[in-house]
Scaffold this motif. Structure first.
Motif, PDB file in Angstrom:
ATOM      1  N   ASN A  85      12.719   5.465  -9.823  1.00  0.00           N
ATOM      2  CA  ASN A  85      13.264   6.828  -9.611  1.00  0.00           C
ATOM      3  C   ASN A  85      12.484   7.348  -8.467  1.00  0.00           C
ATOM      4  OD1 ASN A  85      15.753   6.773 -10.723  1.00  0.00           O
ATOM      5  ND2 ASN A  85      14.948   7.679 -12.431  1.00  0.00           N
ATOM      6  N   VAL A  86      11.293   6.776  -8.172  1.00  0.00           N
ATOM      7  CA  VAL A  86      10.530   7.341  -6.928  1.00  0.00           C
ATOM      8  C   VAL A  86      11.337   7.031  -5.357  1.00  0.00           C
ATOM      9  CG1 VAL A  86       8.292   6.721  -5.456  1.00  0.00           C
ATOM     10  CG2 VAL A  86       8.211   6.857  -8.039  1.00  0.00           C
ATOM     11  N   ARG A  87      11.029   8.216  -5.020  1.00  0.00           N
ATOM     12  CA  ARG A  87      11.791   8.392  -3.523  1.00  0.00           C
ATOM     13  C   ARG A  87      11.005   8.292  -2.399  1.00  0.00           C
ATOM     14  NH1 ARG A  87      14.307  12.327  -0.381  1.00  0.00           N
ATOM     15  NH2 ARG A  87      16.460  11.886   0.276  1.00  0.00           N
ATOM     16  N   PHE A  88      11.505   7.682  -1.458  1.00  0.00           N
ATOM     17  CA  PHE A  88      10.618   7.502  -0.199  1.00  0.00           C
ATOM     18  C   PHE A  88      11.246   8.515   0.795  1.00  0.00           C
ATOM     19  CE2 PHE A  88      10.019   3.362  -1.876  1.00  0.00           C
ATOM     20  CZ  PHE A  88       8.947   3.002  -1.755  1.00  0.00           C
ATOM     21  N   ASP A  89      10.412   8.910   2.010  1.00  0.00           N
ATOM     22  CA  ASP A  89      10.812  10.051   2.748  1.00  0.00           C
ATOM     23  C   ASP A  89      12.303   9.494   3.362  1.00  0.00           C
ATOM     24  OD1 ASP A  89       8.643  11.362   2.126  1.00  0.00           O
ATOM     25  OD2 ASP A  89       7.460  10.593   3.945  1.00  0.00           O
ATOM     26  N   PRO A 109       0.625  -1.288   0.076  1.00  0.00           N
ATOM     27  CA  PRO A 109       0.015  -0.048  -0.169  1.00  0.00           C
ATOM     28  C   PRO A 109       0.853   1.271  -0.024  1.00  0.00           C
ATOM     29  CG  PRO A 109      -0.809  -1.508   1.712  1.00  0.00           C
ATOM     30  CD  PRO A 109       0.223  -2.159   1.206  1.00  0.00           C
ATOM     31  N   ARG A 110       2.012   1.056   0.512  1.00  0.00           N
ATOM     32  CA  ARG A 110       2.876   2.415   0.946  1.00  0.00           C
ATOM     33  C   ARG A 110       3.606   2.776  -0.710  1.00  0.00           C
ATOM     34  NH1 ARG A 110       8.030   3.962   4.572  1.00  0.00           N
ATOM     35  NH2 ARG A 110       7.940   6.229   3.765  1.00  0.00           N
ATOM     36  N   VAL A 111       3.843   1.672  -1.350  1.00  0.00           N
ATOM     37  CA  VAL A 111       4.588   1.580  -2.672  1.00  0.00           C
ATOM     38  C   VAL A 111       3.451   2.247  -3.764  1.00  0.00           C
ATOM     39  CG1 VAL A 111       5.042   0.495  -4.873  1.00  0.00           C
ATOM     40  CG2 VAL A 111       6.167  -0.289  -2.691  1.00  0.00           C
ATOM     41  N   LYS A 112       1.998   1.833  -3.529  1.00  0.00           N
ATOM     42  CA  LYS A 112       0.996   2.444  -4.330  1.00  0.00           C
ATOM     43  C   LYS A 112       0.788   3.855  -4.108  1.00  0.00           C
ATOM     44  CE  LYS A 112      -3.877   1.838  -4.976  1.00  0.00           C
ATOM     45  NZ  LYS A 112      -4.459   3.079  -4.711  1.00  0.00           N
ATOM     46  N   ALA A 113       0.744   4.323  -2.761  1.00  0.00           N
ATOM     47  CA  ALA A 113       0.491   5.686  -2.325  1.00  0.00           C
ATOM     48  C   ALA A 113       1.602   6.781  -3.176  1.00  0.00           C
ATOM     49  CB  ALA A 113       0.555   5.729  -0.944  1.00  0.00           C
ATOM     50  N   GLU A 114       3.046   6.403  -2.636  1.00  0.00           N
ATOM     51  CA  GLU A 114       3.988   7.035  -3.246  1.00  0.00           C
ATOM     52  C   GLU A 114       4.105   7.033  -4.873  1.00  0.00           C
ATOM     53  OE1 GLU A 114       6.035   8.733  -1.803  1.00  0.00           O
ATOM     54  OE2 GLU A 114       5.554   8.024   0.329  1.00  0.00           O
ATOM     55  N   ILE A 115       3.605   5.923  -5.622  1.00  0.00           N
ATOM     56  CA  ILE A 115       3.352   5.963  -6.991  1.00  0.00           C
ATOM     57  C   ILE A 115       2.446   7.211  -7.417  1.00  0.00           C
ATOM     58  CG2 ILE A 115       2.923   4.784  -9.185  1.00  0.00           C
ATOM     59  CD1 ILE A 115       4.201   2.441  -7.824  1.00  0.00           C
ATOM     60  N   GLU A 116       1.196   7.218  -6.719  1.00  0.00           N
ATOM     61  CA  GLU A 116       0.239   7.959  -7.238  1.00  0.00           C
ATOM     62  C   GLU A 116       0.679   9.415  -6.873  1.00  0.00           C
ATOM     63  OE1 GLU A 116      -3.504   4.863  -6.298  1.00  0.00           O
ATOM     64  OE2 GLU A 116      -2.934   6.086  -4.847  1.00  0.00           O
TER      65      GLU A 116
END
Length: 306
Positions: free
Chosen positions: A268-272, A224-231
């Motif tokens: 290249n999506v980056r997490f906090d 779910p966190r991967v989904k949220a960051e991509i969106e």
């Protein structure tokens, strides 16, 4: 977290969304049908009474969704009208009501007891799912013969057919549900609904077993966190005409963007925490329309969980 389906009116439904997000939950899917809203949500276990109270305040219905966050392949020998696909349509819809994303797959060469076979593309496509449900007909010997179709399938398999049989008589499947063969009518009778409930229970059990396997070696980041960051970080996902542009799997997601064009953007999506997506996932090209299949690496491979 516990998955639920929220069914309520459009008025003030944003208050429920905000509450779920404030509690650290996720909105997995949202459909607006005129004045009604249907949402699949994940809620922290400790906060379930809070969201139940909010649902009551909004006069909404909140039910558990045992198959939420999973993608299930509903496989039939064919979807041709003369082979009566009524059952496949009704069961696929019933699984959706329990929270899963279902894809119906009619085999190119699935007809015939001795001739039936899977193509390499069909095998790869089925293996992209979390589980597969094979729907067979009314003949015991035919069902036994067609278990040869399971030999290259790596995901758990549940089988439904007409005769009442034990799962041990259908080698290669995790569970068998009888009483649902080839039918000329929609599944609306009480006993037919009970058989569909049995299918939901069987698939729910195999999904729970897969979740237990992942718990032994946790994923580096939750789907779910991967989904949220991509969106949040890939605006083009909003232009996808699919109702679920990012479809969750138990160990990843199917991203409905062209692989060749967007794979680098996703990586290249980056997490906090400063971790990039490329450090915790692997991507491959889906057999479904060239989409992106994302698989999250376990902790044993990356050495950390975020």
């Amino acid at each position: 977290m516990e998955p639920f389906i929220f069914q309520g009116g459009l008025y003030k439904h944003e208050e429920f969304e905000e509450l779920v997000e404030d509690l650290g939950g996720y909105i997995l899917q949202k459909n607006v049908l005129q004045l009604d809203v249907i949402m699949v949500v994940l809620v922290p276990n400790a906060d379930i009474p809070v969201v139940e109270a909010k649902a009551r305040e909004l006069l909404a219905k909140l039910t558990k969704a045992p198959l939420a966050g999973a993608e299930v392949a509903v496989v039939t020998p064919t979807l041709a009208y003369q082979h009566l696909p009524h059952l496949a349509c009704d069961i696929a819809e019933y699984l959706r009501r329990s929270g899963s994303k279902t894809n119906m797959i009619g085999l190119a060469r699935g007809v015939g007891k001795r001739l039936a076979q899977l193509t390499a593309k069909e095998v790869d496509l089925i293996n992209e799912h979390d589980a597969a449900l094979f729907l067979y007909g009314n003949f015991r010997e035919c069902i036994r013969e067609k278990t040869k179709l399971f030999q290259d399938i790596e995901v758990p398999i549940v089988v439904a057919g007409g005769p009442m049989m034990e799962a041990s008589e259908v080698p290669g499947c995790e569970a068998y549900v009888g009483g649902l063969g080839r039918m000329m009518h929609r599944l609306r009778q009480k006993d037919e609904t009970a058989r569909m409930d049995a299918i939901v229970a069987a698939i729910g059990k195999v999904l729970d077993e897969r979740r237990a396997e992942f718990d032994k070696d946790p994923l580096s980041v939750s789907p779910p966190r991967v989904k949220a960051e991509i969106e949040k970080q890939v605006p083009d996902i909003q232009d996808s005409i699919s109702p679920t542009p990012v479809t969750l799997n138990l160990n990843g997601a199917r991203i409905k963007l062209p692989y060749d064009e967007y794979k680098d953007t996703i990586l290249n999506v980056r997490f906090d925490e400063g971790v990039y997506m490329r450090e915790v996932v692997s991507l491959s090209k889906s057999r479904m329309k060239g989409y992106i299949v994302l698989r999250i690496k376990p902790k044993s491979e990356t050495g950390f969980v975020i």
